[in-house]
Scaffold this active site. Sequence first.
Site, short mmCIF file in Angstrom:
data_model
loop_
_atom_site.label_atom_id
_atom_site.label_comp_id
_atom_site.label_asym_id
_atom_site.label_seq_id
_atom_site.Cartn_x
_atom_site.Cartn_y
_atom_site.Cartn_z
N GLU A 210 0.88 -1.18 0.00
CA GLU A 210 0.00 0.00 0.00
C GLU A 210 0.91 1.22 0.00
OE1 GLU A 210 -3.33 0.33 -0.09
OE2 GLU A 210 -3.78 -1.81 -0.10
N CYS A 244 -2.24 9.58 2.56
CA CYS A 244 -1.76 9.00 1.30
C CYS A 244 -2.63 9.40 0.11
CB CYS A 244 -1.68 7.48 1.41
SG CYS A 244 -3.24 6.73 1.88
#
Length: 503
Positions: A210, A244
């Site tokens: 991720e 993010c």
Amino acid sequence: MNNLSEVVNTARKAFNREVTKPLDFRVKQLKAFHQLLEENGSELVSALQKDLKKPYPEALLAEVESTKNQIKGALFDVHKWVQPETTETNIILLFDKTYIFPQPYGVVLIIGAWNYPFLLVAVPLLGAIAAGNCVIIKPSEKAPATAKALSSLIPQYLDKDCFHVVTGGVPETTALLNERFDYIFYTGSPAVGKKIREASNKYLTPCTLELGGKCPVYIDDEVDIELAAKRIIWGKMLNLGQTCVAPDYILCSKKTEERFIELAKKVLLEFFGAEPENSPDLSRIVNEEHFERIIKFLNCGKIAVGGDYDPKEKYIAPTILTDIKESDSVMQEEIFGPVLPILRATTPDEAIKFINKREKPLTLYLFSSNKNVLDQFLMSTSSGSMCVNDTVVHLSVDSLPFGGVGMSGMGTYHGKYSFDTFSHKRSVLVRSLNAIGEYLGKARYPPYSNAKTRLLKKFLVKRPNLIPPYLSELLIFVFGMLTALTVKEIFAIVPNETLPRPL
Ligand code: NAD
């Protein structure tokens, strides 16, 4: 470092004893995890505030409550997720059973990042538990208070043999990566992601990465710009830009840029007041290294809004930059802070060209009320996810898999996708031993002949959904009725290999 091997070994032994496999165990652990959050939510929120000065609602809602909700979702559905899934088959295997049986991988390593230091290990953890794995959690050393809270709370609530927290920094993570795992789940930067992938190659361990990158926003001229400004500023300033999926930069026309800046000033005033440094609703930059990295971006282009900073507080004001060139440093890496550059793209085509010249983003944001523009972006760009006319909120939808593509990552999680990530999908074919089944396939046996080959070719040719599951039972039943077999005789033919119980 020796005890790291012991930790992994303890988890391995527990997995080999099949402790984590029964559904009851998984449910019990998920409930215990939920209880941990019920009873220690405020301790976790305090830790998050210590690490990042996270505003209380952000810490509570985005980390603690959202994890609780995902645990609840798993508790509602895990009994369905663990069920073997019957599949279609071919004519030769008409009387047989085929199914997909989800199995835990074994011992899983979860490595988290500092920006949502609880959430980023907790959500993968609950997926790994639901899937029946043992887990070693390595929280980020850059959020030490949260790492400490995790290492003290997890053993109080979860099974001590199966679930472990290892604290420490890069040496500890590196030492852990020398151990053998059955799955690695990593959240962090693409640069370290490459190292994780390299380490996982030693034992060909599957991994989810991720990662991050620059998430672009295109604001079309045809849009409710007031709403767009509000939603973009909110998503950008959440956790002071250290998210993010934070909007990284904006592409728009000159006209839209001018209107956006005017509205952004209003929105920032409304959200954080005239002295944003005193607002309780803005986090702080995680450490000096990141602070120094981000303030260098203030030298790029022209500061249209903000630009203040305070090294003592690791505070940087919400800032908008204009007159940015592609070659400016702010466009060379993920910003991961409250600085929002605006670049020119006069048409959707120009914006798409700009985006496609770069690595595939984790999320692409489009603000437009024109359906054709949406279709154009959907077809002609690629990103882990796409969110239209809002920012960040797509992460709250458990039915959507979350993850990157290309340099923004590989693999997905959230909701059922977390269970899937931590489950090996084992294919199972159970052949019946009855005479009809054997007759259908006997052309495969030598001595080969042209007639047998022709027959097999016909049998094996792909057909659209010809043999759905349970057709064999139906055919046998009809056959039995027509030939006046007794019920007992019919059941003697029906494949007795019913699906296994899930555990
Ligand atoms: P970080 O510094 O906390 O590192 C993450 C983990 O990697 C830590 O546990 C650390 O111990 C380990 N690590 C760091 N360097 C290492 C090395 N050389 N060898 C082995 N292990 C090492 O976090 P970060 O990398 O600064 O995280 C920020 C990045 O993460 C950003 O790019 C952001 O976009 C991305 N991110 C992605 C997601 C997502 O869900 N896709 C979520 C959050 C953050």
